[in-house]
Design a protein around this motif. Sequence first.
Motif, PDB file in Angstrom:
ATOM      1  N   ARG A 163       0.817  -1.222   0.000  1.00  0.00           N
ATOM      2  CA  ARG A 163       0.000   0.000   0.000  1.00  0.00           C
ATOM      3  C   ARG A 163       0.844   1.263   0.000  1.00  0.00           C
ATOM      4  NH1 ARG A 163      -5.556  -0.566   1.635  1.00  0.00           N
ATOM      5  NH2 ARG A 163      -5.516   1.625   2.306  1.00  0.00           N
ATOM      6  N   THR A 164       1.905   1.267   0.800  1.00  0.00           N
ATOM      7  CA  THR A 164       2.731   2.477   0.913  1.00  0.00           C
ATOM      8  C   THR A 164       3.487   2.743  -0.380  1.00  0.00           C
ATOM      9  OG1 THR A 164       2.998   2.042   3.277  1.00  0.00           O
ATOM     10  CG2 THR A 164       4.529   3.603   2.263  1.00  0.00           C
ATOM     11  N   GLN A 165       4.144   1.714  -0.911  1.00  0.00           N
ATOM     12  CA  GLN A 165       4.969   1.915  -2.098  1.00  0.00           C
ATOM     13  C   GLN A 165       4.158   2.133  -3.364  1.00  0.00           C
ATOM     14  OE1 GLN A 165       7.608  -1.538  -1.898  1.00  0.00           O
ATOM     15  NE2 GLN A 165       9.258  -0.210  -1.196  1.00  0.00           N
ATOM     16  N   SER A 166       2.909   1.696  -3.379  1.00  0.00           N
ATOM     17  CA  SER A 166       2.084   1.900  -4.583  1.00  0.00           C
ATOM     18  C   SER A 166       1.940   3.377  -4.924  1.00  0.00           C
ATOM     19  CB  SER A 166       0.700   1.263  -4.396  1.00  0.00           C
ATOM     20  OG  SER A 166      -0.046   1.969  -3.403  1.00  0.00           O
ATOM     21  N   LEU A 167       2.074   4.266  -3.922  1.00  0.00           N
ATOM     22  CA  LEU A 167       1.923   5.703  -4.154  1.00  0.00           C
ATOM     23  C   LEU A 167       3.034   6.274  -5.030  1.00  0.00           C
ATOM     24  CD1 LEU A 167       0.952   6.853  -0.535  1.00  0.00           C
ATOM     25  CD2 LEU A 167      -0.531   5.993  -2.345  1.00  0.00           C
ATOM     26  N   ASN A 168       4.135   5.502  -5.212  1.00  0.00           N
ATOM     27  CA  ASN A 168       5.260   5.966  -6.026  1.00  0.00           C
ATOM     28  C   ASN A 168       5.121   5.572  -7.491  1.00  0.00           C
ATOM     29  OD1 ASN A 168       6.592   6.955  -3.701  1.00  0.00           O
ATOM     30  ND2 ASN A 168       7.371   4.892  -3.261  1.00  0.00           N
ATOM     31  N   TYR A 169       4.018   4.910  -7.850  1.00  0.00           N
ATOM     32  CA  TYR A 169       3.872   4.369  -9.200  1.00  0.00           C
ATOM     33  C   TYR A 169       2.503   4.751  -9.777  1.00  0.00           C
ATOM     34  CZ  TYR A 169       7.717   1.406  -7.540  1.00  0.00           C
ATOM     35  OH  TYR A 169       8.894   0.949  -7.019  1.00  0.00           O
ATOM     36  N   GLY A 170       2.324   4.431 -11.057  1.00  0.00           N
ATOM     37  CA  GLY A 170       1.002   4.536 -11.658  1.00  0.00           C
ATOM     38  C   GLY A 170       0.134   3.405 -11.140  1.00  0.00           C
ATOM     39  N   TRP A 262      10.485  -7.728 -11.270  1.00  0.00           N
ATOM     40  CA  TRP A 262      10.299  -6.393 -11.825  1.00  0.00           C
ATOM     41  C   TRP A 262      10.857  -5.365 -10.842  1.00  0.00           C
ATOM     42  CZ3 TRP A 262       7.992  -1.813 -10.325  1.00  0.00           C
ATOM     43  CH2 TRP A 262       7.943  -0.818 -11.315  1.00  0.00           C
ATOM     44  N   SER A 263      11.560  -4.380 -11.394  1.00  0.00           N
ATOM     45  CA  SER A 263      12.048  -3.269 -10.575  1.00  0.00           C
ATOM     46  C   SER A 263      12.353  -2.094 -11.493  1.00  0.00           C
ATOM     47  CB  SER A 263      13.314  -3.672  -9.816  1.00  0.00           C
ATOM     48  OG  SER A 263      13.749  -2.611  -8.977  1.00  0.00           O
ATOM     49  N   GLN A 264      12.209  -0.877 -10.975  1.00  0.00           N
ATOM     50  CA  GLN A 264      12.663   0.291 -11.711  1.00  0.00           C
ATOM     51  C   GLN A 264      14.168   0.466 -11.510  1.00  0.00           C
ATOM     52  OE1 GLN A 264      10.192   3.559 -10.281  1.00  0.00           O
ATOM     53  NE2 GLN A 264       9.103   3.569 -12.220  1.00  0.00           N
ATOM     54  N   ILE A 265      14.823   1.120 -12.485  1.00  0.00           N
ATOM     55  CA  ILE A 265      16.247   1.428 -12.353  1.00  0.00           C
ATOM     56  C   ILE A 265      16.382   2.941 -12.452  1.00  0.00           C
ATOM     57  CG2 ILE A 265      18.581   0.951 -13.172  1.00  0.00           C
ATOM     58  CD1 ILE A 265      17.534  -1.533 -14.557  1.00  0.00           C
ATOM     59  N   LYS A 266      16.176   3.607 -11.325  1.00  0.00           N
ATOM     60  CA  LYS A 266      16.213   5.062 -11.290  1.00  0.00           C
ATOM     61  C   LYS A 266      17.522   5.599 -10.734  1.00  0.00           C
ATOM     62  CE  LYS A 266      11.946   5.880 -12.719  1.00  0.00           C
ATOM     63  NZ  LYS A 266      11.703   6.517 -14.022  1.00  0.00           N
ATOM     64  N   SER A 267      18.226   4.794  -9.952  1.00  0.00           N
ATOM     65  CA  SER A 267      19.416   5.256  -9.256  1.00  0.00           C
ATOM     66  C   SER A 267      20.468   4.165  -9.288  1.00  0.00           C
ATOM     67  CB  SER A 267      19.071   5.587  -7.802  1.00  0.00           C
ATOM     68  OG  SER A 267      18.651   4.398  -7.155  1.00  0.00           O
ATOM     69  N   ALA A 268      21.676   4.514  -8.830  1.00  0.00           N
ATOM     70  CA  ALA A 268      22.751   3.524  -8.795  1.00  0.00           C
ATOM     71  C   ALA A 268      22.395   2.350  -7.884  1.00  0.00           C
ATOM     72  CB  ALA A 268      24.036   4.189  -8.328  1.00  0.00           C
ATOM     73  N   THR A 373      25.848   0.771   2.062  1.00  0.00           N
ATOM     74  CA  THR A 373      24.732   0.199   2.813  1.00  0.00           C
ATOM     75  C   THR A 373      23.613  -0.139   1.834  1.00  0.00           C
ATOM     76  OG1 THR A 373      25.260   1.492   4.787  1.00  0.00           O
ATOM     77  CG2 THR A 373      23.015   0.631   4.620  1.00  0.00           C
ATOM     78  N   PRO A 374      23.172  -1.390   1.776  1.00  0.00           N
ATOM     79  CA  PRO A 374      22.129  -1.741   0.819  1.00  0.00           C
ATOM     80  C   PRO A 374      20.782  -1.129   1.202  1.00  0.00           C
ATOM     81  CG  PRO A 374      22.591  -3.598   2.271  1.00  0.00           C
ATOM     82  CD  PRO A 374      23.609  -2.531   2.587  1.00  0.00           C
ATOM     83  N   ASN A 375      19.981  -0.845   0.184  1.00  0.00           N
ATOM     84  CA  ASN A 375      18.624  -0.332   0.414  1.00  0.00           C
ATOM     85  C   ASN A 375      17.649  -1.259  -0.295  1.00  0.00           C
ATOM     86  OD1 ASN A 375      16.507   1.349   1.129  1.00  0.00           O
ATOM     87  ND2 ASN A 375      16.693   2.597  -0.707  1.00  0.00           N
ATOM     88  N   ASP A 376      17.702  -2.535   0.086  1.00  0.00           N
ATOM     89  CA  ASP A 376      16.914  -3.549  -0.613  1.00  0.00           C
ATOM     90  C   ASP A 376      15.457  -3.533  -0.161  1.00  0.00           C
ATOM     91  OD1 ASP A 376      19.226  -4.267  -1.816  1.00  0.00           O
ATOM     92  OD2 ASP A 376      19.560  -6.071  -0.622  1.00  0.00           O
ATOM     93  N   PRO A 377      14.551  -4.067  -0.996  1.00  0.00           N
ATOM     94  CA  PRO A 377      13.161  -4.226  -0.561  1.00  0.00           C
ATOM     95  C   PRO A 377      13.068  -5.144   0.655  1.00  0.00           C
ATOM     96  CG  PRO A 377      13.378  -4.593  -2.931  1.00  0.00           C
ATOM     97  CD  PRO A 377      14.761  -4.529  -2.374  1.00  0.00           C
ATOM     98  N   ASN A 380      10.681  -9.762   3.751  1.00  0.00           N
ATOM     99  CA  ASN A 380       9.525 -10.432   4.350  1.00  0.00           C
ATOM    100  C   ASN A 380       8.206 -10.024   3.685  1.00  0.00           C
ATOM    101  OD1 ASN A 380      11.136 -11.739   6.359  1.00  0.00           O
ATOM    102  ND2 ASN A 380      11.275  -9.770   7.432  1.00  0.00           N
ATOM    103  N   ASP A 381       8.282  -9.102   2.728  1.00  0.00           N
ATOM    104  CA  ASP A 381       7.081  -8.655   2.022  1.00  0.00           C
ATOM    105  C   ASP A 381       7.249  -8.978   0.541  1.00  0.00           C
ATOM    106  OD1 ASP A 381       4.955  -7.418   0.817  1.00  0.00           O
ATOM    107  OD2 ASP A 381       5.275  -5.449   1.731  1.00  0.00           O
ATOM    108  N   PRO A 382       6.554 -10.015   0.049  1.00  0.00           N
ATOM    109  CA  PRO A 382       6.738 -10.406  -1.362  1.00  0.00           C
ATOM    110  C   PRO A 382       6.313  -9.327  -2.348  1.00  0.00           C
ATOM    111  CG  PRO A 382       4.887 -11.580  -0.364  1.00  0.00           C
ATOM    112  CD  PRO A 382       5.588 -10.857   0.744  1.00  0.00           C
ATOM    113  N   ARG A 383       5.535  -8.325  -1.894  1.00  0.00           N
ATOM    114  CA  ARG A 383       5.084  -7.265  -2.795  1.00  0.00           C
ATOM    115  C   ARG A 383       5.930  -5.997  -2.673  1.00  0.00           C
ATOM    116  NH1 ARG A 383      -1.161  -6.398  -2.128  1.00  0.00           N
ATOM    117  NH2 ARG A 383      -0.500  -5.870  -0.012  1.00  0.00           N
ATOM    118  N   ALA A 384       7.001  -6.059  -1.894  1.00  0.00           N
ATOM    119  CA  ALA A 384       7.844  -4.876  -1.697  1.00  0.00           C
ATOM    120  C   ALA A 384       8.739  -4.640  -2.908  1.00  0.00           C
ATOM    121  CB  ALA A 384       8.693  -5.033  -0.449  1.00  0.00           C
ATOM    122  N   HIS A 385       9.006  -3.378  -3.214  1.00  0.00           N
ATOM    123  CA  HIS A 385       9.907  -2.987  -4.291  1.00  0.00           C
ATOM    124  C   HIS A 385      10.968  -2.042  -3.730  1.00  0.00           C
ATOM    125  CE1 HIS A 385       7.446  -4.810  -7.448  1.00  0.00           C
ATOM    126  NE2 HIS A 385       6.394  -4.351  -6.786  1.00  0.00           N
TER     127      HIS A 385
END
Length: 437
Positions: A163-170, A262-268, A373-377, A380-385
Amino acid sequence: MQSWSHKPWIREVTIAIMLKAVILIGGPQKGTRFRPLSFEVPKPLFPVAGVPMIQHHIEACAQVPGMQEILLIGFYQPDEPLTRFLEAAQQEFNLPVRYLQEFAPLGTGGGLYHFRDQILAGGPEAFFVLNADVCSDFPLSAMLAAHRHQPHPFLLLGTTANRTQSLNYGCIVENPQTHEVLHYVEKPSTFVSDIINCGIYLFSPEALKPLGDVFQRNQQNGRLEDSSVLWRGAGTIRLEQDVFSALAGQGQIYVHLNDGIWSQIKSAGSALYASRLYLGQYQFTHPERLAKHSPGGPRIRGNVYIHPTAKVAPSAVLGPNVSIGEGVTVGEGVRLRESIVLHGATLQEHTCVLHSIVGWGSTVGRWARVEGTPNDPNPNDPRAHMDSESLFKDGKLLPAITILGCRVRIPAEVLILNSIVLPHKELSRSFTNQIIL
């Protein structure tokens, strides 16, 4: 043997299955979050899992039966790296791969409308449209099957997000029975749906008509504002806001849901995560690209790509998620993990590189440590990006992966932690949580 005239249906079938693909590569004014890596090569050519970012797209398109041509649309200058890449891609995939340069940034839909005659030349049944800055398993054949089963002007690839991350997408609201898109909102301010737009589409030729309607409307609006000149922005069309939002609920747009990678590639940081996803895919798609542990060779842990021209000492330990580029030298006792090492870089003896990108021609001295420092999804949330990373919060640099720009020199026995080093810098000491200009 009968002539074509005795079997007219054969010619029709041959024409009907002809497909094309368009890859939207943007331009130098985009991808600012990708700096300093985009200073050296156009972002779409940045190596992800050992090959240029958009080669993954082209490989997927080339495998679709009936694919006749792949077009790249953007506003980069057709410089030597891009020209060389296009020539190599045409040879490797035995397909026309052409670059169409926009006269100005035209948005996600403006280039499609501007080059509509080139896209529709030869009468394709349909054409794929792919954003360059996405990482995916590209289920193009499944999308094509869904389109042929139920033809409509627009078919969008969708996936789920929390729900939270969906706000960053269409966000897409669908009819769960028919998969028609009933409502589309680009980056909503409140929760709309957990189905998000992947930036991968399949369009029928008639999909270009609504783009033409937007162009005409833009032209009229421009004339109203200034009757003496044609408004320059008439050609700028935003697929998401101008087309998808406007046509949702009218029986023209449908969604195909995908549960693959699936993932966006916006940053390094997101490029490093995409590299991990693609290296994992290589086990099924390109096992020959993955390094194998061999007697007298370096120790390989997990998925690792090593360019054939790289020189890696046998006592080095590599992986998981490591990509080593052309002409790289990796010295004795080096430890590499969750990192990309680019063309011509040198890692001297006993260096440790973790969660980092080492730029073209850079040198890391003996016993130095380069760490991010990694910033991985959330695992524990299979829908996290991947989160849309911001460099700063409350005026402080946030911990993130470490990036060494082109031709950076790191001295022996220092620590570079959570830092970004711009190109051509020669450091003399350790740095932590800094951007080194």
